[in-house]
Design a protein around this motif. Structure first.
Motif, PDB file in Angstrom:
ATOM      1  N   ASP A 220       0.866  -1.183   0.000  1.00 18.26           N
ATOM      2  CA  ASP A 220       0.000   0.000   0.000  1.00 18.26           C
ATOM      3  C   ASP A 220       0.901   1.231   0.000  1.00 18.26           C
ATOM      4  O   ASP A 220       1.334   1.716   1.045  1.00 18.26           O
ATOM      5  CB  ASP A 220      -0.898  -0.016   1.239  1.00 18.26           C
ATOM      6  CG  ASP A 220      -1.876   1.145   1.257  1.00 18.26           C
ATOM      7  OD1 ASP A 220      -2.066   1.774   0.194  1.00 18.26           O
ATOM      8  OD2 ASP A 220      -2.417   1.451   2.344  1.00 18.26           O
ATOM      9  N   LEU A 221       1.218   1.719  -1.202  1.00 20.81           N
ATOM     10  CA  LEU A 221       2.190   2.793  -1.346  1.00 20.81           C
ATOM     11  C   LEU A 221       1.522   4.159  -1.385  1.00 20.81           C
ATOM     12  O   LEU A 221       0.436   4.320  -1.933  1.00 20.81           O
ATOM     13  CB  LEU A 221       3.018   2.578  -2.619  1.00 20.81           C
ATOM     14  CG  LEU A 221       3.776   1.246  -2.706  1.00 20.81           C
ATOM     15  CD1 LEU A 221       4.516   1.145  -4.031  1.00 20.81           C
ATOM     16  CD2 LEU A 221       4.735   1.088  -1.538  1.00 20.81           C
ATOM     17  N   ASN A 222       2.207   5.143  -0.825  1.00 20.64           N
ATOM     18  CA  ASN A 222       1.717   6.517  -0.773  1.00 20.64           C
ATOM     19  C   ASN A 222       2.486   7.365  -1.789  1.00 20.64           C
ATOM     20  O   ASN A 222       3.518   7.948  -1.470  1.00 20.64           O
ATOM     21  CB  ASN A 222       1.884   7.084   0.644  1.00 20.64           C
ATOM     22  CG  ASN A 222       1.480   8.553   0.733  1.00 20.64           C
ATOM     23  OD1 ASN A 222       0.703   9.040  -0.090  1.00 20.64           O
ATOM     24  ND2 ASN A 222       2.002   9.243   1.738  1.00 20.64           N
ATOM     25  N   TRP A 223       1.987   7.416  -3.045  1.00 25.61           N
ATOM     26  CA  TRP A 223       2.634   8.231  -4.078  1.00 25.61           C
ATOM     27  C   TRP A 223       2.255   9.698  -3.822  1.00 25.61           C
ATOM     28  O   TRP A 223       1.280  10.200  -4.341  1.00 25.61           O
ATOM     29  CB  TRP A 223       2.202   7.786  -5.470  1.00 25.61           C
ATOM     30  CG  TRP A 223       2.612   6.384  -5.808  1.00 25.61           C
ATOM     31  CD1 TRP A 223       1.825   5.288  -5.906  1.00 25.61           C
ATOM     32  CD2 TRP A 223       3.940   5.933  -6.081  1.00 25.61           C
ATOM     33  NE1 TRP A 223       2.560   4.182  -6.223  1.00 25.61           N
ATOM     34  CE2 TRP A 223       3.873   4.535  -6.341  1.00 25.61           C
ATOM     35  CE3 TRP A 223       5.195   6.564  -6.131  1.00 25.61           C
ATOM     36  CZ2 TRP A 223       4.993   3.774  -6.643  1.00 25.61           C
ATOM     37  CZ3 TRP A 223       6.308   5.794  -6.431  1.00 25.61           C
ATOM     38  CH2 TRP A 223       6.199   4.425  -6.691  1.00 25.61           C
ATOM     39  N   PHE A 224       3.048  10.355  -2.998  1.00 26.26           N
ATOM     40  CA  PHE A 224       2.720  11.711  -2.539  1.00 26.26           C
ATOM     41  C   PHE A 224       3.073  12.770  -3.581  1.00 26.26           C
ATOM     42  O   PHE A 224       2.380  13.761  -3.742  1.00 26.26           O
ATOM     43  CB  PHE A 224       3.465  12.002  -1.227  1.00 26.26           C
ATOM     44  CG  PHE A 224       2.929  13.181  -0.467  1.00 26.26           C
ATOM     45  CD1 PHE A 224       1.812  13.037   0.341  1.00 26.26           C
ATOM     46  CD2 PHE A 224       3.531  14.423  -0.561  1.00 26.26           C
ATOM     47  CE1 PHE A 224       1.312  14.124   1.043  1.00 26.26           C
ATOM     48  CE2 PHE A 224       3.038  15.512   0.126  1.00 26.26           C
ATOM     49  CZ  PHE A 224       1.922  15.363   0.934  1.00 26.26           C
ATOM     50  N   TYR A 225       4.190  12.553  -4.277  1.00 21.71           N
ATOM     51  CA  TYR A 225       4.629  13.481  -5.329  1.00 21.71           C
ATOM     52  C   TYR A 225       4.626  12.748  -6.667  1.00 21.71           C
ATOM     53  O   TYR A 225       5.023  11.591  -6.756  1.00 21.71           O
ATOM     54  CB  TYR A 225       6.048  14.004  -5.060  1.00 21.71           C
ATOM     55  CG  TYR A 225       6.214  14.726  -3.748  1.00 21.71           C
ATOM     56  CD1 TYR A 225       5.902  16.082  -3.631  1.00 21.71           C
ATOM     57  CD2 TYR A 225       6.701  14.064  -2.626  1.00 21.71           C
ATOM     58  CE1 TYR A 225       6.064  16.745  -2.427  1.00 21.71           C
ATOM     59  CE2 TYR A 225       6.869  14.721  -1.420  1.00 21.71           C
ATOM     60  CZ  TYR A 225       6.553  16.060  -1.317  1.00 21.71           C
ATOM     61  OH  TYR A 225       6.718  16.719  -0.126  1.00 21.71           O
ATOM     62  N   GLU A 226       4.207  13.446  -7.709  1.00 25.65           N
ATOM     63  CA  GLU A 226       4.217  12.890  -9.055  1.00 25.65           C
ATOM     64  C   GLU A 226       4.946  13.857  -9.979  1.00 25.65           C
ATOM     65  O   GLU A 226       4.639  15.044 -10.011  1.00 25.65           O
ATOM     66  CB  GLU A 226       2.783  12.666  -9.555  1.00 25.65           C
ATOM     67  CG  GLU A 226       2.705  11.931 -10.875  1.00 25.65           C
ATOM     68  CD  GLU A 226       1.270  11.609 -11.266  1.00 25.65           C
ATOM     69  OE1 GLU A 226       0.774  12.243 -12.217  1.00 25.65           O
ATOM     70  OE2 GLU A 226       0.651  10.749 -10.607  1.00 25.65           O
ATOM     71  N   VAL A 227       5.926  13.346 -10.718  1.00 25.50           N
ATOM     72  CA  VAL A 227       6.730  14.188 -11.611  1.00 25.50           C
ATOM     73  C   VAL A 227       6.726  13.581 -13.015  1.00 25.50           C
ATOM     74  O   VAL A 227       6.364  12.423 -13.198  1.00 25.50           O
ATOM     75  CB  VAL A 227       8.186  14.322 -11.101  1.00 25.50           C
ATOM     76  CG1 VAL A 227       8.226  14.953  -9.716  1.00 25.50           C
ATOM     77  CG2 VAL A 227       8.876  12.960 -11.065  1.00 25.50           C
ATOM     78  N   ASN A 228       7.144  14.366 -13.983  1.00 28.90           N
ATOM     79  CA  ASN A 228       7.197  13.882 -15.364  1.00 28.90           C
ATOM     80  C   ASN A 228       8.548  13.287 -15.740  1.00 28.90           C
ATOM     81  O   ASN A 228       8.638  12.468 -16.649  1.00 28.90           O
ATOM     82  CB  ASN A 228       6.860  15.007 -16.346  1.00 28.90           C
ATOM     83  CG  ASN A 228       5.387  15.364 -16.331  1.00 28.90           C
ATOM     84  OD1 ASN A 228       4.542  14.525 -16.058  1.00 28.90           O
ATOM     85  ND2 ASN A 228       5.083  16.616 -16.619  1.00 28.90           N
TER      86      ASN A 228
END
Length: 301
Positions: A220-228
């Motif tokens: 159960d991962l917490n992808w808090f930041y998303e970048v390109n």
């Protein structure tokens, strides 16, 4: 009726049939659509028969065109090979190798192969497009480049994929982070930590999500930041904003003063890097020689 034809007439004929598109062939050859059509018409007049059938639904060879394709391809290949041979002897050759590469491979691996090729063929120029996985596939499919270095397998009918290496996903964190001293970690250890990941539309994220979705125990991962871009995720790691999961090839290849990498396991997730080519298309002699060098260097590294 003409008694002869020009080399570019043959190139035009082959490009139209290999790409199944007058528009894509015109773009590949840097010709306007009318100029391309004139090239095809000139060749047909020289041969004395229609070579290409063009309807609203498809572009394809006539029976005569199909029979002549091997001969015309051989003429083009022999001419270009002879030009390369002249270049070997010190002549000036202005061939160009056009390829698309995912940025990590373009940055970390491609330069040394280009350097080795340049030492052998100093007059051959390069056009290297560093594109995302999906953009790179499109560039190969539409003939903008001759082949690509990509992470996606042969999921499209018009493309072929030749695997070269496996690139595992690893954890990147600051050296003062609690994980930095670990040699390896299970994915479950990342639960509860703010993670930095690439966009859900990227090829890397697709590989990662597919693999974790089928894991025996899905974390159960917490992808808090998303970048390109993967390089952006490393910048956020350096700033202490979180930890990042990214391919090993995208991490610093030498000892880094701020960033440590940790092996991730249970499960081990890798992306496959390889060559992408148009199905049924023939590489130019210059591109074919570079492709062979690329394969030999990569598999020997």
């Amino acid at each position: 009726m003409r008694n002869n034809f020009e080399f570019l007439d043959l190139k035009a004929f082959l490009a139209v049939l290999e790409l199944s598109s007058f528009h894509a062939a015109a773009k590949l050859l840097n010709l306007s659509p009318p100029a391309l059509s004139r090239r095809i018409k000139a060749l047909e007049e020289a041969v004395g028969a229609q070579l290409i059938e063009r309807t609203t639904r498809r572009v394809g060879p006539t029976q005569v065109g199909r029979e002549m394709m091997p001969l015309m391809r051989r003429l083009v290949d022999e001419f270009e090979e002879s030009i390369l041979s002249i270049s070997d002897l010190g002549g000036r050759h202005r061939a160009q190798v056009r390829l698309a590469s995912v940025p990590t491979a373009a940055f970390y691996f491609l330069p040394r192969v280009v350097q080795a090729f340049h030492a052998r063929y100093p007059e051959i120029r390069f056009r290297i497009m560093d594109l995302s996985a999906n953009e790179g596939l499109d560039a190969v499919a539409n003939g903008e480049v001759e082949f690509g270095i990509n992470i996606t397998g042969a999921t499209r009918d018009d493309l072929m994929f030749t695997p070269l290496m496996e690139d595992p996903f690893v954890l990147a964190c600051r050296r003062d982070h609690e994980f930095a001293a670990r040699a390896a970690l299970p994915w479950s250890a990342l639960e509860g930590h703010p993670l930095i990941g690439v966009s859900k539309t990227s090829g890397n994220r697709a590989v990662l999500d597919r693999a974790l979705a089928t894991a025996a125990k899905r974390p159960d991962l917490n992808w808090f930041y998303e970048v390109n871009h993967l390089s952006t995720s490393l910048g956020l790691v350096e700033a202490g904003l979180g930890i990042s999961v990214l391919p090993q090839l995208a991490t610093p290849q030498r000892e880094h003063p701020l960033i440590a990498t940790v092996i991730l396991q249970d499960p081990v997730v890798t992306r496959t890097i390889g060559l992408v080519e148009r199905r049924g298309a023939r590489l130019s002699p210059a591109a074919a020689r570079f492709r062979d060098l690329l394969v030999n260097e990569w598999r020997g590294s």
